[in-house]
Design a protein around this motif. Structure first.
Motif, PDB file in Angstrom:
ATOM      1  N   GLN A  17       0.824  -1.205   0.000  1.00  0.00           N
ATOM      2  CA  GLN A  17       0.000   0.000   0.000  1.00  0.00           C
ATOM      3  C   GLN A  17       0.862   1.260   0.000  1.00  0.00           C
ATOM      4  OE1 GLN A  17      -2.157  -1.464   3.442  1.00  0.00           O
ATOM      5  NE2 GLN A  17      -4.035  -1.167   2.268  1.00  0.00           N
ATOM      6  N   PHE A  18       2.129   1.052   0.349  1.00  0.00           N
ATOM      7  CA  PHE A  18       3.053   2.175   0.406  1.00  0.00           C
ATOM      8  C   PHE A  18       4.330   1.743  -0.327  1.00  0.00           C
ATOM      9  CE2 PHE A  18       5.702   4.891   3.646  1.00  0.00           C
ATOM     10  CZ  PHE A  18       5.999   5.801   2.636  1.00  0.00           C
ATOM     11  N   ASP A  66      -1.562   2.829  -2.312  1.00  0.00           N
ATOM     12  CA  ASP A  66      -2.219   4.069  -1.873  1.00  0.00           C
ATOM     13  C   ASP A  66      -1.252   5.234  -2.005  1.00  0.00           C
ATOM     14  OD1 ASP A  66      -4.670   3.040  -1.220  1.00  0.00           O
ATOM     15  OD2 ASP A  66      -3.918   2.233   0.670  1.00  0.00           O
ATOM     16  N   ILE A  67       0.001   4.972  -1.592  1.00  0.00           N
ATOM     17  CA  ILE A  67       1.001   6.045  -1.634  1.00  0.00           C
ATOM     18  C   ILE A  67       2.223   5.582  -2.409  1.00  0.00           C
ATOM     19  CG2 ILE A  67       2.465   7.571  -0.230  1.00  0.00           C
ATOM     20  CD1 ILE A  67       0.627   6.797   2.170  1.00  0.00           C
ATOM     21  N   ILE A  76       3.519   3.366 -12.307  1.00  0.00           N
ATOM     22  CA  ILE A  76       2.986   3.941 -11.053  1.00  0.00           C
ATOM     23  C   ILE A  76       1.684   4.713 -11.257  1.00  0.00           C
ATOM     24  CG2 ILE A  76       5.292   4.154  -9.991  1.00  0.00           C
ATOM     25  CD1 ILE A  76       4.972   7.250 -10.393  1.00  0.00           C
ATOM     26  N   GLU A  77       1.206   4.768 -12.506  1.00  0.00           N
ATOM     27  CA  GLU A  77       0.100   5.699 -12.750  1.00  0.00           C
ATOM     28  C   GLU A  77      -1.191   5.300 -12.052  1.00  0.00           C
ATOM     29  OE1 GLU A  77      -1.000   6.283 -16.821  1.00  0.00           O
ATOM     30  OE2 GLU A  77      -0.648   4.187 -17.319  1.00  0.00           O
ATOM     31  N   ASN A  78      -1.300   4.047 -11.606  1.00  0.00           N
ATOM     32  CA  ASN A  78      -2.512   3.650 -10.877  1.00  0.00           C
ATOM     33  C   ASN A  78      -2.403   3.906  -9.377  1.00  0.00           C
ATOM     34  OD1 ASN A  78      -3.653   2.775 -13.276  1.00  0.00           O
ATOM     35  ND2 ASN A  78      -2.747   0.730 -13.059  1.00  0.00           N
ATOM     36  N   SER A  79      -1.315   4.529  -8.943  1.00  0.00           N
ATOM     37  CA  SER A  79      -1.172   4.839  -7.511  1.00  0.00           C
ATOM     38  C   SER A  79      -2.198   5.917  -7.134  1.00  0.00           C
ATOM     39  CB  SER A  79       0.225   5.399  -7.206  1.00  0.00           C
ATOM     40  OG  SER A  79       1.206   4.563  -7.748  1.00  0.00           O
ATOM     41  N   LYS A  80      -2.730   5.801  -5.915  1.00  0.00           N
ATOM     42  CA  LYS A  80      -3.736   6.811  -5.521  1.00  0.00           C
ATOM     43  C   LYS A  80      -3.084   8.172  -5.299  1.00  0.00           C
ATOM     44  CE  LYS A  80      -7.380   3.952  -3.657  1.00  0.00           C
ATOM     45  NZ  LYS A  80      -6.930   2.821  -2.816  1.00  0.00           N
ATOM     46  N   LEU A  81      -1.941   8.159  -4.606  1.00  0.00           N
ATOM     47  CA  LEU A  81      -1.261   9.435  -4.328  1.00  0.00           C
ATOM     48  C   LEU A  81       0.197   9.304  -4.766  1.00  0.00           C
ATOM     49  CD1 LEU A  81      -1.560  12.244  -2.753  1.00  0.00           C
ATOM     50  CD2 LEU A  81      -0.374  11.060  -0.899  1.00  0.00           C
ATOM     51  N   ILE A  82       0.615  10.187  -5.656  1.00  0.00           N
ATOM     52  CA  ILE A  82       2.024  10.162  -6.070  1.00  0.00           C
ATOM     53  C   ILE A  82       2.721  11.406  -5.527  1.00  0.00           C
ATOM     54  CG2 ILE A  82       3.637  10.190  -8.029  1.00  0.00           C
ATOM     55  CD1 ILE A  82       1.482   8.805  -9.706  1.00  0.00           C
ATOM     56  N   ILE A  83       3.808  11.174  -4.783  1.00  0.00           N
ATOM     57  CA  ILE A  83       4.586  12.295  -4.251  1.00  0.00           C
ATOM     58  C   ILE A  83       5.953  12.260  -4.932  1.00  0.00           C
ATOM     59  CG2 ILE A  83       5.491  13.381  -2.154  1.00  0.00           C
ATOM     60  CD1 ILE A  83       3.521  11.482  -0.608  1.00  0.00           C
TER      61      ILE A  83
END
Ligand SMILES: Cc1cc2nc3c(=O)[nH]c(=O)nc-3n(C[C@H](O)[C@H](O)[C@H](O)COP(=O)(O)OP(=O)(O)OC[C@H]3O[C@@H](n4cnc5c(N)ncnc54)[C@H](O)[C@@H]3O)c2cc1C
Ligand SMILES: Nc1ncnc2c1ncn2[C@@H]1O[C@H](COP(=O)(O)O)[C@@H](O)[C@H]1O
Lengths: 324, 273
Positions: A206-207, A263-264, A280-287
């Motif tokens: 998830q991370f 998720d992250i 990574i484009e399906n990640s909920k939050l990209i930092i």
């Protein structure tokens, strides 16, 4: 449209591929003129002993040909496909979104003197023509291709959507075939598995902390791996990190590696070129943490910090550890 | 051992990251203006072939390495460089036909080269070109030649007895196979396989060596024959938009930026994982 699905169940992660294929069929129900993915016919290749019942249980298709091999090799599969399908081929064959799927789609089409397309994301019918779309120019562009000669053979793009699948055993019609005695002196009999793909590290992650070439060296990547573990994150890396042997290949993220959906996703010192971003484009939050505000990931992230990743991850570690 | 490495020169698309692309007649204009490189997978294929030759030479086995590209004159500089790294012959198929998105035609030309200048023991190729992204040419070459192939190659070694130990990675895991040529080896993400840098002396010597230029007449192939091989046909090309919110977290120090990131965006999310 008569279509069939080809599955390589010699792979330990074949059910993931089956789920991708099923989601693809469901998204194209009108085109395929079916009510449900279970309406598909599947040819399934396997090599393990005594797994027929397990496979019969797990595969979610009404009509299944279970085909036994000695071990995974493209040659016997192509031979079997030609023999079983050559006389009366379907209009379209769907192969899975992995290397084996790519190779088999292209080589089977070549033997059928027909059209093949690798890494397809979408199918469409336009003015009676079958059109397949896929990424080209390293993921910068989407190309639409007109299939000309039937049977159309396509493999799916890597890491497409998945759906959970099931079908009661009694609804399945299964036929058994044995090609395990296929003998071709050109292909090696010596085939040793050095390591098996286990449930993949990113499956439940998830991370994810994704690290790029900007990490600088092997020690820095090893340090980030320790930090990831400490923070309960999985470490992912870009292609240059693998090419430099700073991390193993099973950690690769992108069009030629793992496609993740955590998720992250905290991306450190990675520029975010399209082949990486695909992963990574399906990640909920990209930092994105990058020293260069022009790096493409800056525009493609949700949150951005322009700074040295080393300082940022150190600070973040302190905060997370403190709050635990 | 005679080894053929077909490779492609491509625009370094990493240099176009984040730029807007212009498309005319289903071809992007931008790559033409960007520095050219050897396709990343082919760079690995070329280096792995050199490593194999080193290994064979160590065991007293002779090797002959051919690099082949289907391209215009722009490739000659790269071909010279390959001679300097240790390739015995560098050939360019100057076919004067646009073969973008026509992997069948390319496979047919590679097979024709093999037939005329063979026999070869191995063909080593990259698994995908970075612009066309066909990921088809090696498999079509396998079908054209009737040679078996292995994809996802990460390395190979040992040629003492004429057989080669090949390592590959696919969905199944990491696999080791012992093969007897002829074979097509399709190189994937191979660690430690950046192309070696030739010495200045080697570059100077290579500059005097000839590049072998061949064309369709050599093989009695007409451009029409190549054009009929396009299937499927590219009919549309559009740019992909990946943009997201891109919210910049600012602050006077790294500490404050991280604190803001953590409090506002991460704390809640992390605690619910
Ligand atoms: C057919 C094909 C398939 C490919 N498949 C993949 C794939 O699956 N996965 C993949 O990753 N790549 C893939 N690639 C390669 C891809 O095109 C890029 O070359 C690669 O993703 C770049 O990796 P990177 O971002 O780590 O490196 P770079 O592009 O070199 O970026 C490094 C970044 O780090 C930043 N940086 C440097 N120092 C610091 C610091 N101290 N703090 C913060 N930031 C810093 C820099 O500003 C820069 O943005 C593929 C290429 C091809 C041709
Ligand atoms: N123009 C070319 N000349 C020689 N080899 C090529 C050419 N194009 C592609 N190849 C080879 O085919 C592989 C796969 O390319 P593609 O099928 O276009 O993705 C490349 O990695 C090269 O090894």
């Amino acid at each position: 449209m008569r279509f069939k699905v080809i599955i390589n169940a010699c792979s330990p992660v074949f059910l993931r591929r089956v789920e991708e294929v099923c989601a693809f069929i469901d998204a194209h129900k009108t085109l395929f003129r079916v009510n449900h993915y279970t309406d598909a016919e599947a040819l399934v290749f396997y090599s393990q002993e005594d797994v027929e019942e397990q496979l019969a249980e797990k595969l979610p298709f009404r009509k299944i040909k279970l085909i036994k091999l000695k071990h995974y090799q493209p040659e016997p599969i192509l031979y079997a496909l030609e023999e079983l399908e050559g006389q009366n081929p379907a209009d379209l064959y769907i192969f899975t979104g992995d290397l084996a799927g790519n190779e088999l789609a292209v080589r089977f089409a070549s033997r059928m003197k027909s059209s093949s397309l690798v890494a397809v994301e979408k199918l469409d019918r336009q003015q009676g023509n079958m059109i397949g779309s896929k990424k080209v120019y390293s993921g910068n562009l989407l190309g639409s291709f007109h299939f000309i000669k039937k049977p159309y053979c396509l493999s799916l793009a890597r890491g497409m959507n998945r759906i959970e699948t099931s079908l009661p055993r009694q609804k399945k019609n299964i036929n058994y075939f044995d090609y395990s005695t296929y003998n071709d002196e050109r292909v090696p009999v010596q085939c040793r598995e050095i390591s098996k793909t286990e449930e993949q590290c990113f499956d439940k992650a998830q991370f994810v902390i994704a690290v790029g070439r900007g990490a600088g060296n092997r020690e820095a990547v090893a340090h980030l791996e320790r930090i990831s573990r400490q923070l309960g994150a999985e470490l992912g890396v870009s292609r240059p990190v693998v090419m430099n042997a700073w991390a193993p290949l099973n950690r690769l993220i992108g069009a030629s590696g793992n496609v993740i959906a955590p998720d992250i996703c905290l991306a450190l010192a990675v520029s975010g070129s399209p082949p990486f971003y695909y992963g990574i484009e399906n990640s909920k939050l990209i930092i994105a943490v990058n020293t260069d505000k022009e790096a493409p990931l800056v525009k493609a992230a949700d949150l951005v910090i322009i700074d040295d990743y080393k300082v940022i991850i150190e600070e973040l570690c302190k905060l997370i550890v403190k709050s635990n | 051992m005679r080894v053929l490495v077909p490779f492609k020169i491509v625009a370094d698309l990493d240099l176009l990251r984040g730029k807007k692309w212009t498309i005319t007649n289903n071809r992007p204009e931008d790559p033409a203006f960007v520095k050219k490189i050897i396709n990343p997978y082919d760079e690995s294929a070329l280096e792995l072939a050199l490593k194999l030759a080193d290994n064979c030479n160590k065991h007293g086995l002779e090797t002959e390495l051919h690099a082949l590209t289907i391209d215009k004159k722009q490739a000659d500089l790269f071909l010279k460089k390959l001679i300097a790294t240790g390739y015995n012959l560098a050939s360019r198929f100057d076919c004067a036909v646009d073969l973008q998105f026509n992997p069948s035609a390319k496979a047919a030309l590679i097979a024709a080269y093999l037939e005329k200048f063979g026999p070869f023991d191995l063909i080593i190729m990259g698994m995908q070109s970075s612009d066309e992204d066909n990921a088809k040419t090696p498999y079509l070459t396998a079908e054209e030649t009737g040679w078996p192939c292995i994809s996802g190659i990460t390395g190979f070694n040992g040629c003492e007895t004429g057989s080669i130990r090949v390592f590959s990675v696919n969905d199944q895991g990491t696999i080791e196979q012992t093969i007897h040529p002829p074979y097509i080896l399709v190189v994937g993400n191979a660690p430690n396989a950046y192309l070696r840098i030739p010495t200045l002396k080697a570059i100077k010597t290579a500059a005097e060596k000839e590049i072998k230029i061949i064309n369709l007449e050599t093989f009695n192939i007409t451009p029409d024959q190549l054009n009929t091989k396009v299937d499927p046909d590219l009919i549309d090309l559009v740019a992909v938009d990946n943009s997201r919110k891109s919210l910049l977290i600012e602050g006077p120090s790294a500490e404050e930026k991280v604190s803001l990131l953590y409090d506002k965006y991460l704390k809640g999310r992390l605690s619910s994982l």
